[in-house]
Write an enzyme that holds these catalytic residues in place. Structure first.
Site, PDB file in Angstrom:
ATOM      1  N   ALA A  65      33.360  66.892  24.984  1.00 26.64           N
ATOM      2  CA  ALA A  65      32.590  66.402  23.838  1.00 26.64           C
ATOM      3  C   ALA A  65      31.130  66.349  24.275  1.00 26.64           C
ATOM      4  CB  ALA A  65      33.082  65.016  23.455  1.00 26.64           C
ATOM      5  N   GLY A 110      37.049  66.916  26.210  1.00 30.64           N
ATOM      6  CA  GLY A 110      37.443  67.455  24.903  1.00 30.64           C
ATOM      7  C   GLY A 110      37.890  68.906  24.955  1.00 30.64           C
ATOM      8  N   GLU A 113      41.375  68.778  26.033  1.00 32.23           N
ATOM      9  CA  GLU A 113      42.089  68.175  24.905  1.00 32.23           C
ATOM     10  C   GLU A 113      42.328  69.177  23.773  1.00 32.23           C
ATOM     11  OE1 GLU A 113      39.220  64.938  24.822  1.00 32.23           O
ATOM     12  OE2 GLU A 113      40.832  63.489  25.115  1.00 32.23           O
ATOM     13  N   GLU A 133      36.417  61.769  31.863  1.00 33.50           N
ATOM     14  CA  GLU A 133      35.819  60.683  31.084  1.00 33.50           C
ATOM     15  C   GLU A 133      35.619  59.391  31.856  1.00 33.50           C
ATOM     16  OE1 GLU A 133      38.205  62.694  30.010  1.00 33.50           O
ATOM     17  OE2 GLU A 133      37.752  63.379  27.991  1.00 33.50           O
TER      18      GLU A 133
HETATM   19  N1  CAA Z   1      27.880  67.702  26.707  1.00 31.52           N
HETATM   20  C1  CAA Z   1      26.597  68.074  26.518  1.00 31.52           C
HETATM   21  N2  CAA Z   1      26.002  69.029  27.236  1.00 31.52           N
HETATM   22  C2  CAA Z   1      26.728  69.620  28.214  1.00 31.52           C
HETATM   23  C3  CAA Z   1      28.051  69.283  28.465  1.00 31.52           C
HETATM   24  C4  CAA Z   1      28.643  68.269  27.659  1.00 31.52           C
HETATM   25  N3  CAA Z   1      29.927  67.903  27.793  1.00 31.52           N
HETATM   26  N4  CAA Z   1      28.502  70.022  29.498  1.00 31.52           N
HETATM   27  C5  CAA Z   1      27.478  70.811  29.859  1.00 31.52           C
HETATM   28  N5  CAA Z   1      26.395  70.569  29.083  1.00 31.52           N
HETATM   29  C6  CAA Z   1      25.082  71.196  29.152  1.00 31.52           C
HETATM   30  C7  CAA Z   1      24.288  70.694  30.338  1.00 31.52           C
HETATM   31  O1  CAA Z   1      23.678  69.458  30.026  1.00 31.52           O
HETATM   32  C8  CAA Z   1      23.311  71.813  30.542  1.00 31.52           C
HETATM   33  O2  CAA Z   1      22.301  71.694  29.592  1.00 31.52           O
HETATM   34  P1  CAA Z   1      20.756  71.983  29.998  1.00 31.52           P
HETATM   35  O3  CAA Z   1      20.746  73.435  30.395  1.00 31.52           O
HETATM   36  O4  CAA Z   1      19.999  71.704  28.734  1.00 31.52           O
HETATM   37  O5  CAA Z   1      20.447  71.081  31.141  1.00 31.52           O
HETATM   38  C9  CAA Z   1      24.121  73.049  30.174  1.00 31.52           C
HETATM   39  O6  CAA Z   1      25.235  72.585  29.399  1.00 31.52           O
HETATM   40  C10 CAA Z   1      24.672  73.759  31.384  1.00 31.52           C
HETATM   41  O7  CAA Z   1      25.377  72.805  32.152  1.00 31.52           O
HETATM   42  P2  CAA Z   1      25.156  72.630  33.760  1.00 31.52           P
HETATM   43  O8  CAA Z   1      23.774  72.983  34.123  1.00 31.52           O
HETATM   44  O9  CAA Z   1      25.644  71.281  34.119  1.00 31.52           O
HETATM   45  O10 CAA Z   1      26.157  73.780  34.282  1.00 31.52           O
HETATM   46  P3  CAA Z   1      26.910  73.823  35.678  1.00 31.52           P
HETATM   47  O11 CAA Z   1      27.535  75.169  35.748  1.00 31.52           O
HETATM   48  O12 CAA Z   1      26.028  73.372  36.782  1.00 31.52           O
HETATM   49  O13 CAA Z   1      28.090  72.718  35.567  1.00 31.52           O
HETATM   50  C11 CAA Z   1      29.924  71.599  34.456  1.00 31.52           C
HETATM   51  C12 CAA Z   1      29.129  72.908  34.672  1.00 31.52           C
HETATM   52  C13 CAA Z   1      30.652  71.228  35.758  1.00 31.52           C
HETATM   53  C14 CAA Z   1      30.931  71.868  33.368  1.00 31.52           C
HETATM   54  C15 CAA Z   1      28.946  70.470  34.067  1.00 31.52           C
HETATM   55  O14 CAA Z   1      28.107  70.938  32.994  1.00 31.52           O
HETATM   56  C16 CAA Z   1      29.633  69.225  33.582  1.00 31.52           C
HETATM   57  O15 CAA Z   1      30.123  68.464  34.409  1.00 31.52           O
HETATM   58  N6  CAA Z   1      29.665  69.004  32.252  1.00 31.52           N
HETATM   59  C17 CAA Z   1      30.204  67.803  31.682  1.00 31.52           C
HETATM   60  C18 CAA Z   1      31.725  67.844  31.705  1.00 31.52           C
HETATM   61  C19 CAA Z   1      32.295  66.550  31.157  1.00 31.52           C
HETATM   62  O16 CAA Z   1      32.112  65.487  31.712  1.00 31.52           O
HETATM   63  N7  CAA Z   1      33.033  66.667  30.036  1.00 31.52           N
HETATM   64  C20 CAA Z   1      33.649  65.519  29.393  1.00 31.52           C
HETATM   65  C21 CAA Z   1      32.780  65.015  28.291  1.00 31.52           C
HETATM   66  S1  CAA Z   1      33.367  63.502  27.653  1.00 31.52           S
HETATM   67  C22 CAA Z   1      34.565  63.926  26.556  1.00 31.52           C
HETATM   68  O17 CAA Z   1      34.925  65.076  26.381  1.00 31.52           O
HETATM   69  C23 CAA Z   1      35.145  62.773  25.815  1.00 31.52           C
HETATM   70  C24 CAA Z   1      36.311  63.046  24.975  1.00 31.52           C
HETATM   71  O18 CAA Z   1      37.427  63.060  25.404  1.00 31.52           O
HETATM   72  C25 CAA Z   1      36.142  63.200  23.549  1.00 31.52           C
END
Ligand code: CAA
Length: 259
Positions: A65, A110, A113, A133
């Site tokens: 998400a 998500g 999910e 999360e």
């Molecule tokens: N939400 C918003 N933006 C996200 C995102 C997310 N879940 N995941 C990645 N992005 C964005 C980053 O902020 C980044 O944006 P900018 O270029 O503007 O800085 C862009 O996507 C590229 O991401 P990274 O530079 O971080 O890419 P990476 O290859 O170095 O890492 C990754 C990849 C390991 C997937 C890392 O992006 C990451 O850890 N993302 C978050 C994953 C996460 O925690 N997901 C769970 C979200 S909570 C949820 O989903 C709740 C639910 O159950 C409903």
């Protein structure tokens, strides 16, 4: 209908829905969730479509998400966002057509999910799965606490959710989270071949199988078996049952009509 963050491609009896927000690794904001909801409606209303593939554009399937959208939410807004995601994923799960997730990269939060709301998951060897999360100070909010234990068992689901660890595709396969792991370049062909195999079977029977399995998994076995007998009986009112059994006995090819 054209979408901003979702590509919708119909190819014969198959639809490929691609979540397309690669700058944010296809993270699900409200706008994207609403578009996915509409794409599911389009599939549901189209009688010609017999299978769906869900995938992501670029190097990610869905990285969760949208954290930027969630960061400033209060409790009421957080709940509303969770309800939206759960509503859309439940609609996907209940869609009366088989859905295959072609998981091309990150399937986190998500993303994991939404893949679990699909019927079958095929993963690229580059895919990664997890429910991160708890590391963000929240619980999984789009069905992770419910579907992960149903798929991989309580102990494994609790370990993944409590630790927030990210696992590779081969580990996801080992624990039963994905059906198959293939090389990245073979992913879409593999998903399409699987979809075509399903499409060649009787569509009403496939639809009723999905319903019986999904209902049965949530109830006691007697209720589930009673429901199975209902849908089994229903099949005998279809032309495709006569065709399938007739073709077998007459040793000829079958042609199903979805009737
Ligand atoms: N939400 C918003 N933006 C996200 C995102 C997310 N879940 N995941 C990645 N992005 C964005 C980053 O902020 C980044 O944006 P900018 O270029 O503007 O800085 C862009 O996507 C590229 O991401 P990274 O530079 O971080 O890419 P990476 O290859 O170095 O890492 C990754 C990849 C390991 C997937 C890392 O992006 C990451 O850890 N993302 C978050 C994953 C996460 O925690 N997901 C769970 C979200 S909570 C949820 O989903 C709740 C639910 O159950 C409903």
């Amino acid at each position: 209908m054209s979408f901003k963050n979702v590509n919708f491609e119909k190819d014969g009896k198959m639809v490929v829905i691609t979540i397309n927000r690669p700058k944010a690794l296809n993270a699900l904001n409200s706008e994207t969730l609403v578009e996915i909801d509409s794409a599911i409606d389009m599939v549901a209303e189209d009688e010609d479509v017999l299978a769906v593939i869900l995938t992501g554009a670029g190097k990610s399937f869905v990285a969760g998400a949208d954290i930027s959208e969630m960061k400033g939410l209060n409790a009421i807004e957080g709940r509303k966002f969770g309800i939206l995601g759960n509503k859309v994923f439940r609609k996907l799960e209940k869609l009366e057509k088989p859905v295959i997730a072609a998981v091309n990269g990150f399937a986190l939060g998500g993303g994991c999910e939404i893949s679990m709301a699909c019927d079958i998951r095929i993963a690229s060897s580059k895919a990664k799965f997890g429910q991160p999360e708890s590391g963000l100070g929240i619980t999984p909010g789009f069905g992770g606490t419910q579907r992960l234990p149903r798929l991989v068992g309580l102990g494994m689901a609790k370990e993944l959710i409590y630790t927030a660890k990210i696992i590779k595709a081969d580990e996801a396969f080992r624990i039963g989270l994905v059906n198959k792991v293939v090389e990245p370049e073979a992913l879409m062909d593999e998903a399409k071949a699987l979809a075509n195999t399903i499409i060649n079977n009787a569509p009403i029977a496939v639809k009723l199988c999905k319903e019986a399995i999904n209902r049965g998994i949530q109830t006691d076995i007697d209720t589930g078996a009673a429901y199975e007998s209902e849908v089994f009986g229903e099949c005998f009112a279809t032309e495709d049952q006569k065709e399938g059994m007739g073709a077998f006995l007459e040793k000829r090819d079958k042609t199903f009509k979805n009737k």
